[in-house]
Design a protein around this motif. Structure first.
Motif, PDB file in Angstrom:
ATOM      1  N   ARG A   1      -0.222  14.155 -30.903  1.00 19.69           N
ATOM      2  CA  ARG A   1       0.128  12.897 -30.502  1.00 19.69           C
ATOM      3  C   ARG A   1       0.667  12.973 -29.212  1.00 19.69           C
ATOM      4  N   ILE A   2       0.327  11.740 -28.611  1.00 18.39           N
ATOM      5  CA  ILE A   2       0.741  11.820 -27.209  1.00 18.39           C
ATOM      6  C   ILE A   2       1.821  10.392 -27.142  1.00 18.39           C
ATOM      7  N   ALA A   3       2.729  10.666 -26.853  1.00 14.71           N
ATOM      8  CA  ALA A   3       3.861   9.465 -26.751  1.00 14.71           C
ATOM      9  C   ALA A   3       3.801   9.143 -25.025  1.00 14.71           C
ATOM     10  N   VAL A   4       3.103   8.091 -24.634  1.00 17.85           N
ATOM     11  CA  VAL A   4       3.004   7.956 -23.243  1.00 17.85           C
ATOM     12  C   VAL A   4       4.281   7.246 -22.734  1.00 17.85           C
ATOM     13  N   CYS A   5       5.081   7.689 -21.881  1.00 19.54           N
ATOM     14  CA  CYS A   5       6.517   7.063 -21.856  1.00 19.54           C
ATOM     15  C   CYS A   5       6.305   6.646 -20.202  1.00 19.54           C
ATOM     16  N   GLY A   6       5.704   7.627 -19.538  1.00 17.61           N
ATOM     17  CA  GLY A   6       5.590   7.347 -17.938  1.00 17.61           C
ATOM     18  C   GLY A   6       4.693   8.071 -17.292  1.00 17.61           C
ATOM     19  N   MET A   7       4.125   7.655 -16.204  1.00 14.29           N
ATOM     20  CA  MET A   7       3.033   8.420 -15.242  1.00 14.29           C
ATOM     21  C   MET A   7       3.717   8.413 -14.091  1.00 14.29           C
ATOM     22  N   ILE A   8       4.668   9.291 -13.735  1.00 18.08           N
ATOM     23  CA  ILE A   8       5.209   9.073 -12.346  1.00 18.08           C
ATOM     24  C   ILE A   8       4.423   9.633 -11.065  1.00 18.08           C
ATOM     25  N   SER A   9       3.374  10.485 -11.359  1.00 19.69           N
ATOM     26  CA  SER A   9       2.585  10.895 -10.490  1.00 19.69           C
ATOM     27  C   SER A   9       1.517   9.796 -10.051  1.00 19.69           C
ATOM     28  N   GLN A  10       1.335   8.711 -10.698  1.00 19.61           N
ATOM     29  CA  GLN A  10       0.420   7.638 -10.610  1.00 19.61           C
ATOM     30  C   GLN A  10       1.077   6.466 -10.135  1.00 19.61           C
ATOM     31  N   HIS A  11       2.067   6.474  -9.293  1.00 19.82           N
ATOM     32  CA  HIS A  11       2.765   5.105  -8.930  1.00 19.82           C
ATOM     33  C   HIS A  11       1.996   4.853  -7.720  1.00 19.82           C
ATOM     34  N   ASN A  12       1.291   5.391  -7.040  1.00 17.19           N
ATOM     35  CA  ASN A  12       0.562   4.919  -5.636  1.00 17.19           C
ATOM     36  C   ASN A  12      -0.903   4.545  -6.243  1.00 17.19           C
ATOM     37  N   PRO A  13      -1.114   3.383  -6.275  1.00 16.00           N
ATOM     38  CA  PRO A  13      -2.471   2.956  -6.880  1.00 16.00           C
ATOM     39  C   PRO A  13      -3.784   3.466  -6.300  1.00 16.00           C
ATOM     40  N   GLU A  14      -3.438   3.841  -4.832  1.00 15.86           N
ATOM     41  CA  GLU A  14      -4.528   4.315  -4.081  1.00 15.86           C
ATOM     42  C   GLU A  14      -4.729   5.822  -4.339  1.00 15.86           C
ATOM     43  N   GLN A  15      -3.573   6.408  -4.875  1.00 18.20           N
ATOM     44  CA  GLN A  15      -3.968   7.874  -5.293  1.00 18.20           C
ATOM     45  C   GLN A  15      -3.998   8.272  -6.580  1.00 18.20           C
ATOM     46  N   ARG A  16      -4.775   7.493  -7.637  1.00 19.72           N
ATOM     47  CA  ARG A  16      -4.656   7.709  -8.986  1.00 19.72           C
ATOM     48  C   ARG A  16      -5.698   8.724  -9.239  1.00 19.72           C
ATOM     49  N   ASP A  17      -5.343   9.630  -9.933  1.00 19.35           N
ATOM     50  CA  ASP A  17      -6.385  10.441 -10.452  1.00 19.35           C
ATOM     51  C   ASP A  17      -7.091   9.887 -11.800  1.00 19.35           C
ATOM     52  N   GLY A  18      -8.571   9.884 -11.807  1.00 19.52           N
ATOM     53  CA  GLY A  18      -9.130   9.437 -13.058  1.00 19.52           C
ATOM     54  C   GLY A  18      -9.133  10.601 -13.914  1.00 19.52           C
TER      55      GLY A  18
ATOM     56  N   SER B   1       0.816  -1.199   0.045  1.00 16.80           N
ATOM     57  CA  SER B   1      -0.009   0.016  -0.126  1.00 16.80           C
ATOM     58  C   SER B   1       0.826   1.176  -0.161  1.00 16.80           C
ATOM     59  N   GLY B   2       0.476   2.165  -0.496  1.00 16.79           N
ATOM     60  CA  GLY B   2       0.995   3.481  -0.575  1.00 16.79           C
ATOM     61  C   GLY B   2       2.357   3.525  -1.686  1.00 16.79           C
ATOM     62  N   SER B   3       2.812   4.585  -1.533  1.00 15.47           N
ATOM     63  CA  SER B   3       4.205   4.622  -2.316  1.00 15.47           C
ATOM     64  C   SER B   3       5.237   3.773  -1.811  1.00 15.47           C
ATOM     65  N   PRO B   4       6.054   3.423  -2.705  1.00 16.10           N
ATOM     66  CA  PRO B   4       7.443   2.970  -2.231  1.00 16.10           C
ATOM     67  C   PRO B   4       8.070   3.644  -1.183  1.00 16.10           C
ATOM     68  N   LYS B   5       8.769   3.070  -0.340  1.00 18.51           N
ATOM     69  CA  LYS B   5       9.440   3.789   0.833  1.00 18.51           C
ATOM     70  C   LYS B   5      10.821   3.489   0.906  1.00 18.51           C
ATOM     71  N   GLU B   6      11.871   4.041   1.390  1.00 17.50           N
ATOM     72  CA  GLU B   6      13.272   3.734   1.595  1.00 17.50           C
ATOM     73  C   GLU B   6      13.353   2.336   2.639  1.00 17.50           C
ATOM     74  N   SER B   7      12.235   2.464   3.661  1.00 20.73           N
ATOM     75  CA  SER B   7      12.410   1.247   4.443  1.00 20.73           C
ATOM     76  C   SER B   7      11.860  -0.029   3.770  1.00 20.73           C
TER      77      SER B   7
END
Lengths: 348, 348
Positions: free
Chosen positions: B253-270, B21-27
């Protein structure tokens, strides 16, 4: 019909005012009786005057009932007749390409008689061996949309696994039949048992399901596509799109033709699963009929014989009488129509 | 280094357990000291044993810290060293293509020494006139990703209006410079004044802005693109994508390379504005580096001279010491890094 110098009554469907909230409603339109002279006025050289026969109800029309800020599609004009695709007979012409008694299809008014200045959208109907109403559907804008979307956007090949939503509608039924003729495995979804039966028994889809009976759309798609979807022909948007994204196969293609579930801007489903585009290298592409008009001759050459041979069939939901047009249009958004929704203004 | 028969210490970065759950953490990671013999074991014919020098921190690695059900990318193995792209020196080889003392880049372990059986991902480094760490960035996976995404997906042409998000990152800085060299108008966004200055003064973007200082992303984009965006190179997803969709130009044209703001599946913007795909006939396409590896020779032929001539520059954020690798990786998700994030394990 009176002499061309006389004025006659012209029943019209008027947009009362722009839709500002919620979905379009029947009461956003009203009937109005106007008067029209059945002759192109001298000052409108190049225009044609037509008698409307068949009008097409198409989902995109809901957008035009709003005051859009877009450049590429403008809203209808309030207090004026709604516009849409239709089949009509030319009563008077000042345009060299059109003559009295020609049959045409293209953009006309929701009224008994229309004066059309922008004739660039009109096609002369050459072949009348098929029901004329087909030029509002399989042989008109929806058929061409299906043809362009499937062949130009989806990069289809034999054996591809194809999913079509809103599959019994005007565009969906054509896409599914094109895909079957190419040798694809084709599954469609629709919103009633009648429509599902049509898909399987009349249009020859391999499988079909009623999306309203599925609690778990992701699981439903996995049932029909255990190895994933190569091509999704998108007509509905929203939760269905999210479920499809999770079921797409590597290098899948999504032709975005319409999103009928998303016509109410206050009730849009945010799409959560676009990360799948990256992981699965998916191409998702929107398109408009208007960019493929140049393909119409090729389209007719391909599709007309298939229709005459019965290899492509067309199911219409026909309503008689212009006064029922507003209800027929609004019915699209709740899926009332079974097949291509046509309104008969006049049979001749 | 001891003789090849001796075991030596091997400091490693281990994934403790999958992130649930949540974003990856150092720990979620920990350091561990292991032992390794600096020789390929007899039973692993074809493998190489390398000393790791530079490790690459890349956003996609956060996905691999989860237990994904995907077929195409598998999660890291818990209690084992994390894997990623890096530059390494061959200490022992049983593979005909690699010899002792060769320098290579490709997928290696987050540890001092790695035994690599899957050598298909390794490229031999031929040119050492540039900093070796560049093979984790502009001359490695991120540079190739930028090259393939821009030239193969975006269909770019001179004069196009190009927007790049996360533009100071490893991929973004390369895309912006490729676009400028082609004669495009290029705007980038980033999350700090330092990064915005880099974009304008070091990478030569026409304009740049700090997205954190914009309350209205739609309006901000309209300021820089009054006539709309032809090409969007997508690195962030979420609200930015929604704002971009409203600002795209017809046939964008939109090249979809990454979506770094969406790495936490609990905090995805629809995403709300996908209807724009239809109205503007937009193509949106995801892609992966791994599908373009065959272009690497062409890429090197193009980009290496540009780097040597100073026409393409590379800004790195370099952290010294494997023990700082977990913090550097996690820092990507809050935008701590200024430029390509590299970890130095050993300079030689």
């Amino acid at each position: 019909m009176g002499s061309s110098d006389e004025e006659v009554n012209n029943l019209q469907v008027i947009l009362k005012q722009y839709v500002t909230s919620g979905s379009p409603k029947e009461s956003d339109m009203q009937m109005q009786s106007s008067r029209i002279r059945l002759k192109v006025p001298d000052e409108l050289n190049g225009a044609v005057l037509v008698k409307n026969m068949y009008l097409s109800c198409d989902p995109y029309m809901g957008h035009r009932m709003r005051n859009l800020e877009d450049h590429y599609i403008h809203g209808f004009t309030p207090a004026s007749p709604i516009e849409g695709f239709g089949v009509a007979k030319v009563l008077d012409s000042t345009h060299p390409n059109f003559n009295k008694d020609d049959l045409v299809w293209g953009v006309t008014g929701w009224e008994e008689y229309s004066l059309i200045s922008d004739t660039a959208t009109l096609f002369k109907i050459q072949d009348t061996d098929v029901p004329l109403s087909y030029y509002t559907g399989i042989l008109g804008m929806p058929g061409m949309t299906a043809f362009a979307g499937f062949y130009e956007i989806c990069s289809p090949k034999k054996g591809d696994h194809v999913y079509v939503s809103a599959a019994s509608g005007a565009v969906g039924q054509a896409v599914g039949q094109f895909a079957k003729l190419l040798g694809c495995y084709v599954v469609g979804s629709a919103g009633s048992k009648t429509k599902v039966d049509l898909l399987k028994n009349t249009f020859g889809f391999d499988e079909a399901f009623n999306y309203k009976e599925e609690n778990d759309l992701v699981g439903a798609l996995k049932r029909f596509f255990p190895n994933g979807i190569d091509i999704y022909f998108e007509n509905v948007g929203g939760k269905m799109l999210d479920a499809v994204l999770l079921n797409m196969r590597q290098h899948g293609r999504i032709a975005v033709c319409g999103m009928i579930s998303q016509h109410n801007p206050e009730q849009r489903d945010g799409i959560q699963n676009l990360l799948c585009l990256i992981k699965k290298c998916i191409r998702m592409e929107g398109f408009l009929f208007s960019n493929y008009v140049h393909l119409y001759p090729k389209f007719m050459e391909t599709v007309l014989p298939l229709i005459k041979e019965g290899q492509i069939v067309c199911v219409e939901d026909v309503v008689e009488g212009l006064e029922h047009a507003p209800g027929a249009l609004i019915g699209l958004y709740s899926g009332q129509n079974v097949g291509k929704q046509v309104v008969v203004v006049s049979h001749e």
